[in-house]
Design a protein around this motif. Structure first.
Motif, PDB file in Angstrom:
ATOM      1  N   PRO A 330      45.285  44.827  31.042  1.00 14.45           N
ATOM      2  CA  PRO A 330      46.066  43.825  31.770  1.00 14.45           C
ATOM      3  C   PRO A 330      46.161  42.522  30.992  1.00 14.45           C
ATOM      4  O   PRO A 330      45.191  42.078  30.374  1.00 14.45           O
ATOM      5  CB  PRO A 330      45.267  43.642  33.068  1.00 14.45           C
ATOM      6  N   ILE A 331      47.338  41.922  31.023  1.00 12.85           N
ATOM      7  CA  ILE A 331      47.527  40.655  30.309  1.00 12.85           C
ATOM      8  C   ILE A 331      47.065  39.487  31.186  1.00 12.85           C
ATOM      9  O   ILE A 331      46.897  39.627  32.395  1.00 12.85           O
ATOM     10  CB  ILE A 331      49.006  40.465  29.900  1.00 12.85           C
ATOM     11  N   GLY A 332      46.868  38.344  30.574  1.00 13.94           N
ATOM     12  CA  GLY A 332      46.557  37.127  31.304  1.00 13.94           C
ATOM     13  C   GLY A 332      45.094  36.983  31.655  1.00 13.94           C
ATOM     14  O   GLY A 332      44.231  37.727  31.184  1.00 13.94           O
ATOM     15  N   PRO A 333      44.783  35.991  32.520  1.00 11.39           N
ATOM     16  CA  PRO A 333      43.387  35.700  32.861  1.00 11.39           C
ATOM     17  C   PRO A 333      42.768  36.789  33.719  1.00 11.39           C
ATOM     18  O   PRO A 333      43.444  37.642  34.282  1.00 11.39           O
ATOM     19  CB  PRO A 333      43.498  34.376  33.636  1.00 11.39           C
ATOM     20  N   SER A 334      41.446  36.750  33.822  1.00 11.24           N
ATOM     21  CA  SER A 334      40.735  37.690  34.674  1.00 11.24           C
ATOM     22  C   SER A 334      41.040  37.383  36.134  1.00 11.24           C
ATOM     23  O   SER A 334      41.373  36.255  36.497  1.00 11.24           O
ATOM     24  CB  SER A 334      39.230  37.591  34.430  1.00 11.24           C
ATOM     25  N   PHE A 335      40.937  38.399  36.982  1.00 12.15           N
ATOM     26  CA  PHE A 335      41.128  38.197  38.408  1.00 12.15           C
ATOM     27  C   PHE A 335      40.096  39.021  39.149  1.00 12.15           C
ATOM     28  O   PHE A 335      39.242  39.668  38.552  1.00 12.15           O
ATOM     29  CB  PHE A 335      42.563  38.545  38.830  1.00 12.15           C
TER      30      PHE A 335
END
Length: 340
Positions: A330-335
């Motif tokens: 997954p791209i982007g910041p952690s969630f």
């Protein structure tokens, strides 16, 4: 003669030392304002403050109306218009209150200079009572009790302005919070890499060593939500000497020294678009997270904890750069569905 730290000239002794105490110079001469002596000018100043509070009221109402009637939409133009109207309303709502408060203090409240003797930190009961009386006197000086229209305008503007922030906030609570959508982008096997924003396909021969391209998937404009898809799929394409590549996130994911990484920072999602050719470092301008493009975009500095996801690339029969598959993760910041 010399000058102390208050700007007051003092006389030195014959030996050049300063005296232990100085004579209190007192307050400077007070100059009456026009509103202090002219009732019409005072009334005019009051009307000006009322107008400023009214501007704040209209700005707040305008921001709420803009949020309700001019949604962002799916085009750049509609987003710009919505943000412009909403921002203008918020500006007028808050600036009206601030300017009105300043003008009220300068034109209507008592402007005579006052001084108090220093006391110990612990205030005695008589002094506390005196402080309460001073506050009451200040409220009396502001004449708020005798200015009904002014008081009403102030209370209304202060009461309405929080709505300009609360309404959009509450309205967005019902939006799409499925953050797992970031697992999937438009990149598929065989999707050509094209230049952002023109959409022109890129041949490997066009990418020289040291060059950088901002890349989007081919046929992005045909997507149902182009801006949403672009926000997830943007890529930074870099070419370096193949001998400089230390590691990749997957075997054979680069092509002749050309590597492609997600532009979305793994810290809080800012666009990483700064490349340092000599060190092969990619820098996020928001919080200075730094990634090594020659070593699988691993973090070398900053708050980010994960490398930038790599897009595996190759070339097609015509020599154009294409994706071998989607991003590896997954791209982007952690969630909250991803803890690392």
């Amino acid at each position: 003669m010399s000058n102390d730290n208050t700007g007051t000239d003092v006389t030195t002794r014959a030996d050049g030392t300063l005296p232990e105490r100085f004579e209190d110079p007192g307050h400077p001469e007070h100059h009456e304002r026009r509103g202090d002596t002219d009732p019409k000018a005072n009334k005019r100043a009051e009307r000006q403050v009322v107008v400023l509070f009214t501007v704040s009221i209209l700005g707040t109402i305008g921001a709420i109306v803009a949020y309700a009637l001019v949604p962002p939409g799916e085009t750049v133009g509609s987003m710009r218009l919505s943000n412009l109207l909403l921002g203008l309303g918020l500006f007028l709502g808050l600036a009206g209150i601030g300017v009105a408060a300043v003008h009220w203090a300068k034109a209507l409240m008592n402007d005579r200079e006052q001084s108090e003797e220093r006391h110990s930190v612990r205030t005695s009961e008589p002094n506390r009572a005196a402080a309460v009386e001073a506050l009451k006197a200040g409220a009396k000086d502001s004449a708020i009790g005798r200015r009904g229209v002014l008081k009403g305008a102030m209370v209304t503007s202060l009461a309405l302005f929080p709505l300009a922030i609360a309404v959009p906030l509450v309205g967005n609570l019902g939006g799409d919070w499925n953050v797992a959508r970031s697992k999937h982008t438009m990149w598929r096997r065989g999707t050509r890499l094209t230049i952002d924003p023109s959409g022109r396909p890129i041949k490997a021969a066009d990418v020289t060593i040291g060059s950088v391209f901002h890349v989007i998937p081919d046929k992005l404009d045909e997507a149902e939500h182009p801006l949403n898809e672009k926000a997830k799929a943007v890529v930074l394409l870099i070419r370096m000497d193949p001998r400089d590549i230390k590691s990749e996130q997957g075997e054979g994911w680069s092509y002749d020294g050309i590597v492609a990484f997600s532009k979305i920072c793994t810290h809080v999602g800012c666009p990483v678009a700064l490349y340092e050719q000599q060190t092969h470092h990619i820098l996020c301008p928001c919080h200075q997270s730094t990634f090594d493009a020659a070593d699988g975009a691993k973090v070398v500095f900053g708050p980010a904890h994960r490398p930038l996801p790599q897009l595996p690339i190759t070339v097609d029969d015509e020599g154009y750069l294409v994706a071998q598959d989607g991003f590896s993760e997954p791209i982007g910041p952690s969630f909250w569905e991803r803890l690392t």
